[in-house]
Write a protein that holds these residues in place. Structure first.
Motif, PDB file in Angstrom:
ATOM      1  N   SER A  15      -7.071  -7.093   9.577  1.00  0.00           N
ATOM      2  CA  SER A  15      -6.693  -6.655   8.291  1.00  0.00           C
ATOM      3  C   SER A  15      -7.650  -5.758   7.558  1.00  0.00           C
ATOM      4  CB  SER A  15      -6.081  -8.138   7.740  1.00  0.00           C
ATOM      5  OG  SER A  15      -7.568  -9.000   7.410  1.00  0.00           O
ATOM      6  N   ILE A  90       0.314   0.483   2.739  1.00  0.00           N
ATOM      7  CA  ILE A  90       0.192  -0.282   1.451  1.00  0.00           C
ATOM      8  C   ILE A  90       1.114   0.476   0.402  1.00  0.00           C
ATOM      9  CG2 ILE A  90      -1.621  -1.110  -0.079  1.00  0.00           C
ATOM     10  CD1 ILE A  90      -2.038  -2.202   2.724  1.00  0.00           C
ATOM     11  N   ALA A  93       0.939   0.919  -4.867  1.00  0.00           N
ATOM     12  CA  ALA A  93      -0.515   0.425  -5.253  1.00  0.00           C
ATOM     13  C   ALA A  93      -0.954   0.747  -6.660  1.00  0.00           C
ATOM     14  CB  ALA A  93      -1.478   1.057  -4.356  1.00  0.00           C
ATOM     15  N   ASP A 111      -3.995  -6.420   1.303  1.00  0.00           N
ATOM     16  CA  ASP A 111      -3.083  -5.395   0.232  1.00  0.00           C
ATOM     17  C   ASP A 111      -3.924  -5.094  -0.893  1.00  0.00           C
ATOM     18  OD1 ASP A 111      -3.494  -7.809  -1.121  1.00  0.00           O
ATOM     19  OD2 ASP A 111      -1.198  -8.271  -1.281  1.00  0.00           O
ATOM     20  N   THR A 122      -4.407  -2.922  -6.132  1.00  0.00           N
ATOM     21  CA  THR A 122      -3.681  -3.750  -5.223  1.00  0.00           C
ATOM     22  C   THR A 122      -2.198  -3.458  -5.200  1.00  0.00           C
ATOM     23  OG1 THR A 122      -5.057  -5.808  -5.899  1.00  0.00           O
ATOM     24  CG2 THR A 122      -2.964  -6.439  -4.786  1.00  0.00           C
ATOM     25  N   THR A 124       1.293  -3.772  -2.020  1.00  0.00           N
ATOM     26  CA  THR A 124       1.968  -4.471  -1.087  1.00  0.00           C
ATOM     27  C   THR A 124       2.042  -3.919   0.462  1.00  0.00           C
ATOM     28  OG1 THR A 124       3.640  -5.353  -2.793  1.00  0.00           O
ATOM     29  CG2 THR A 124       4.128  -5.771  -0.359  1.00  0.00           C
ATOM     30  N   LEU A 125       1.268  -4.978   1.387  1.00  0.00           N
ATOM     31  CA  LEU A 125       1.194  -4.495   2.856  1.00  0.00           C
ATOM     32  C   LEU A 125       2.692  -4.470   3.305  1.00  0.00           C
ATOM     33  CD1 LEU A 125      -0.114  -3.617   5.393  1.00  0.00           C
ATOM     34  CD2 LEU A 125      -0.777  -5.915   5.818  1.00  0.00           C
TER      35      LEU A 125
END
Length: 386
Positions: A15, A90, A93, A111, A122, A124-125
């Protein structure tokens, strides 16, 4: 270390990604310097298949998008392309991610995007489950986008019907396309594969190539010289420019850098200020000049393609395809149906060689010589020669 601890450490390593950030608002400019293992940082709302394919070909270790890759307006296929290529995305962002210095080392942890130990952004994956859910929700809004697309198409007809229907406003070119096969090449390196798939057609039919912008260099890389170049030629190589018979400088934004460059190289050029895409202008030029077949490489062909990107420009593309009608063939379709063409002389030569081989074989055996002798006697008697 226990098995569960080792599995957790392995998952944490997978990850976490480290790489060199390549940051640009322009995908074309970004892919010129994006290398395998880099992390691409983009700013694209509703990532389309073409853009995603260009990124995937560069094999980055991950892609970070400042905006939503699927906003929900329609089920765009870009994120799926990256998922199929096993490239993490990602999403959303934020604008600050575009402030990352190009060439700096960054890290993706889950993420989160970090530079050193500092958190930069930050997002969202996009997992497979999240992607499937987003596409399902977006499919429900297709009718809204289709309505907007239809309205844009009607506005285009009202504004540019003379250009579309009568060819008024098209630039004059000194290349005769009447009755010829024409290939319109767009899309840059992404469509190099399509050129390879139709190389038999290119070798046998020798179509006149109209390249859109930098596609002229793609053609040169595969030993094909574009006869006509249409679009912004500011970054087209000098070699490709000099190989063309005519350059149509087309930039709806009004920039004159391409015109200045064409004049500096001394190439034959004309200009166009038509408010359509350069690829559409190329197709209309070929159609207006009487091309019998127009093969397109890299142009939109499906409904979802027309709903992606600029709705106004895509409405023009849709109507351009309708105007060109039956003369228009997509390269992907051509690759499936085109077969090697044998000339009459080649067929005659093969038949002659076959009969010659048969005659030699018969003459080389006693039974064959007897058959030839009896056949000759019978033919001579029938013709009254004996």
């Amino acid at each position: 270390m226990s098995k569960s601890s080792r599995r957790k450490a392995s998952a944490d390593a997978e990850s976490t990604l480290n790489g060199t950030a390549r940051v640009d608002h322009s995908i074309v400019a970004l892919t010129r310097r994006l290398r395998r293992g880099d992390i691409a940082v983009i700013d694209v709302l509703d990532l389309d298949e073409r853009t995603a394919s260009q990124l995937a070909e560069c094999r980055p270790s991950a892609v970070i998008n400042a905006q939503q890759s699927i906003s929900g307006r329609y089920p765009n296929g870009g994120p799926s392309v990256l998922a199929e290529a096993s490239i993490p995305l990602i999403d959303a962002a934020g604008a600050d991610v575009m402030n990352i210095r190009d060439g700096s080392r960054i890290r993706i942890d889950g993420d989160s995007v970090l530079r050193g130990d500092a958190l930069v952004a930050t997002g969202t994956l996009l997992t497979a489950e999240a992607l499937e859910s987003a596409l399902t929700d977006a499919a429900q809004n297709m009718h809204v986008q289709l309505t907007a697309f239809t309205a844009n198409a009607m506005d285009y007809v009202e504004r540019d019907s003379a250009l579309l229907l009568d060819g008024r406003g098209l630039p004059a070119i000194d290349v005769d396309l009447e009755g010829r096969h024409v290939l319109v090449l767009t899309g840059g390196t992404l469509y190099a594969k399509q050129l390879k798939e139709i190389r038999t057609y290119l070798r046998e039919r020798k179509p006149i190539i109209i390249a859109v912008g930098e596609a002229a260099d793609v053609a040169m890389e595969h030993a094909y010289a574009a006869k006509i170049i249409v679009g912004n030629v500011e970054s087209v190589s000098e070699r490709a420019m000099r190989a063309a018979s005519t350059v149509v400088v087309h930039d709806p934004a009004g920039a004159d850098a391409g015109m200045t460059r064409a004049d500096a190289l001394g190439v034959s050029r004309t200009t166009s200020d038509a408010g359509i895409s350069s690829s559409d202008l190329a197709v209309l030029l070929a159609h207006a000049q009487g091309a019998s077949v127009i093969v397109t490489v890299g142009m939109e062909a499906r409904l979802i393609d027309f709903l992606q990107g600029s709705s106004e420009l895509n409405a023009g593309t849709f109507l351009t395809r309708l105007q060109a009608g039956g003369t228009l063939v997509d390269a992907r379709t051509l690759a499936q149906v085109y077969r090697h063409r044998y000339s009459r002389w080649l067929v005659f030569g093969l038949l002659l060689a076959g009969f010659t081989a048969l005659g030699v074989a018969l003459a080389a055996t006693p039974g064959g010589r007897a058959w030839i002798s009896s056949t000759w006697d019978a033919v001579s008697a029938w013709l009254g020669l004996s």
